[in-house]
Write an enzyme that holds these catalytic residues in place. Structure first.
Site, mmCIF file in Angstrom:
data_model
loop_
_atom_site.group_PDB
_atom_site.id
_atom_site.type_symbol
_atom_site.label_atom_id
_atom_site.label_comp_id
_atom_site.label_asym_id
_atom_site.label_seq_id
_atom_site.Cartn_x
_atom_site.Cartn_y
_atom_site.Cartn_z
ATOM 1 N N GLY A 1 0.854 -1.636 0.260
ATOM 2 C CA GLY A 1 -0.163 -0.062 -0.361
ATOM 3 C C GLY A 1 0.584 1.117 -0.096
ATOM 4 N N ASP B 1 10.365 -5.851 14.279
ATOM 5 C CA ASP B 1 10.829 -5.178 12.331
ATOM 6 C C ASP B 1 11.685 -4.040 13.084
ATOM 7 O OD1 ASP B 1 11.303 -5.713 9.649
ATOM 8 O OD2 ASP B 1 9.532 -4.180 9.115
#
Length: 486
Positions: A115, A226
């Site tokens: 996205g 992450d």
């Protein structure tokens, strides 16, 4: 009436016979219906409980603040009335349906594998936000549903200064939307690409703030997994906030998925590495870094070896990632960077041999020691026994941990206004129009039916209870806010 009773008795006898004798097979359709009803009811009552707890917390904080201010009884009564009006407005606005038409798109400021991120302005309040848009069909086809759920959940729970604040989340037939505070300072990746390296004093500041930010989500029971420069955002004053919790895992079953399968199943013989000096490595890293940030592959440079192994890891994997970032800040590239992700994976897994400090880029013994204590076995890693052992490391001897966010940032951020996007990339090729026309919605449904084994209705069912509205977001009205103060 008599025939009705006879019918019910007969039905009851048949039901008993079915339970005593052979079990009647239940169709998949019925199982799906029951599961959906169960989850819907659980979410409904869970939301009621959490909303009541949030109301009580807001009222308790109100009473506490009034006592601290020493208000008179009359002033307290007036403040309580204002608070009650806000609560009533919040309930009314929560029932209203939020959609992309409530926002004016201003600019695309980020792009990812699933996205994009846009700067938007809410039409009724004038407030400016960062809108993260995730395509549902990509979430389904790439098995990202658990990741999306984890990100949404932690942004709801983590409401404090070290995490980017989420105000709303909602969905339509095409996309999921996260409406978050806009941090005009950009991200650490962009800063490092501009600066090449940072001084030890600057590194000390950013690593210290990152330590506090990472610890704040660990206290909530989450592991980020992450941590990388792309996910360290800076506010208007240059202070750090954590973002992008798509790979965050926690205590919830819905957040657990297999990760990094392809790389972890690779064999040592699959790799071919070409040695490079620090200058060539830095040039190669800068050349490929931006492309990696926008790809579905990403970069494994910052991922701890135990995460690849998938045989158990703890929150200390985030401290490994911070050690890699610290190395990059001081040296100019991460310690395990290579020409391809497979070679990087091999280097991470063989960190004892590959964690090398180039002699042509000297750093202090304290900095080297901290990096080595971050990037080591999980059980011996600094932070494994609490954040205090990180705070007391000699590298941080000049850090005022209690007031670091109130002090000036190591590198001042130049921001002209709350909608200044000069610290972000430009994406002029992306159309700003909202892709939510009835025709496009139908095309998306057809695409899901044809391009995936999932039922079109499943596309919305798996994202049940995604909608969220924060109290502050719905009750703050008026002109566009000034620059945020840390």
């Amino acid at each position: 009436m008599h025939s009705c009773f006879d019918f019910l008795k007969t039905k009851s006898r048949r039901s008993k016979m079915a339970t005593v004798g052979e079990q009647v097979p239940i169709s998949n359709h019925t199982i799906d219906k029951v599961t959906k009803a169960k989850v819907t009811l659980e979410n409904y009552y869970s939301n009621l409980i959490s909303q009541a707890e949030e109301r009580e917390t807001r009222y308790r904080l109100l009473e506490q603040s009034m006592e601290e201010e020493g208000l008179s009884d009359e002033q307290k009564s007036e403040r309580r009335q204002q608070h009650a009006t806000k609560e009533t407005e919040f309930l009314r606005l929560k029932r209203s349906r939020l959609g992309v038409d409530d926002f004016e798109p201003l600019k695309v400021i980020g792009r990812g594998a699933f996205g994009e991120v846009r700067l938007v302005q809410k039409k009724d309040t004038g407030h400016v936000y960062a809108m993260k848009i995730l395509r549902k069909i990509d979430m389904l086809e790439k098995d990202q549903v658990a990741h999306v759920r984890a990100e949404r959940d932690i942004l709801v729970e983590a409401d404090h200064q070290w995490v980017v604040k989420m105000y709303y989340s909602f969905q339509d037939g095409l996309n999921l939307y996260l409406i978050m505070e806009f941090l005009p300072g950009g991200d650490m990746m962009t800063l490092l690409m501009k600066r090449d390296t940072l001084t030890e004093e600057q590194t000390q500041f950013y690593v210290a703030e990152s330590v506090l930010a990472i610890d704040s989500i660990h206290k909530l029971g989450f592991i980020h997994r992450d941590i990388k420069p792309d996910n360290l955002l800076m506010d208007a004053k240059g202070h750090i906030k954590l973002s992008d919790f798509g790979l965050c895992t926690g205590l919830k079953k819905s957040h657990r998925t297999d990760f990094y399968k392809d790389l972890s199943q690779a064999k040592a013989g699959d790799f071919n590495g070409n040695p490079m000096d620090s200058k060539r490595r830095a040039e190669s890293w800068k050349r490929n870094r931006r492309a990696l940030a926008y790809s579905t592959v990403g970069t494994p440079d910052y991922i701890a070896p135990e995460v690849f192994m998938q045989n158990g890891y703890m929150s200390t994997c985030d401290w490994w990632s911070l050690g890699v970032i610290m190395y990059e800040m001081l040296i100019g590239y991460p310690p395990f960077c290579s020409e391809n992700p497979q070679e990087t994976y091999r280097k991470v897994m063989n960190w004892r041999e590959t964690l090398i400090f180039p002699p042509e880029v000297p750093i202090s013994e304290e900095a080297r020691d901290l990096i080595q204590r971050f990037c080591c076995d999980g059980e011996h890693r600094i932070g494994a026994h609490g954040i205090e052992e990180i705070k007391t490391h000699p590298f941080f001897k000049m850090v005022d941990w209690e007031h670091i966010r109130e002090r000036p940032a190591a590198i001042p951020i130049e921001v002209k206004g709350i909608d200044d996007t000069s610290n972000f990339d430009d994406f002029p090729e992306i159309d700003l129009k909202w892709p939510t026309s009835p025709q496009q919605q139908q095309e998306a449904t057809n695409m899901t039916a044809e391009g995936s084994e999932k039922d079109p209705k499943y596309k919305d069912w798996v994202f049940i209870n995604y909608t969220f509205k924060r109290f502050e977001g719905l009750t703050q009205r008026g002109a566009r806010p000034p620059l945020s103060k840390s």
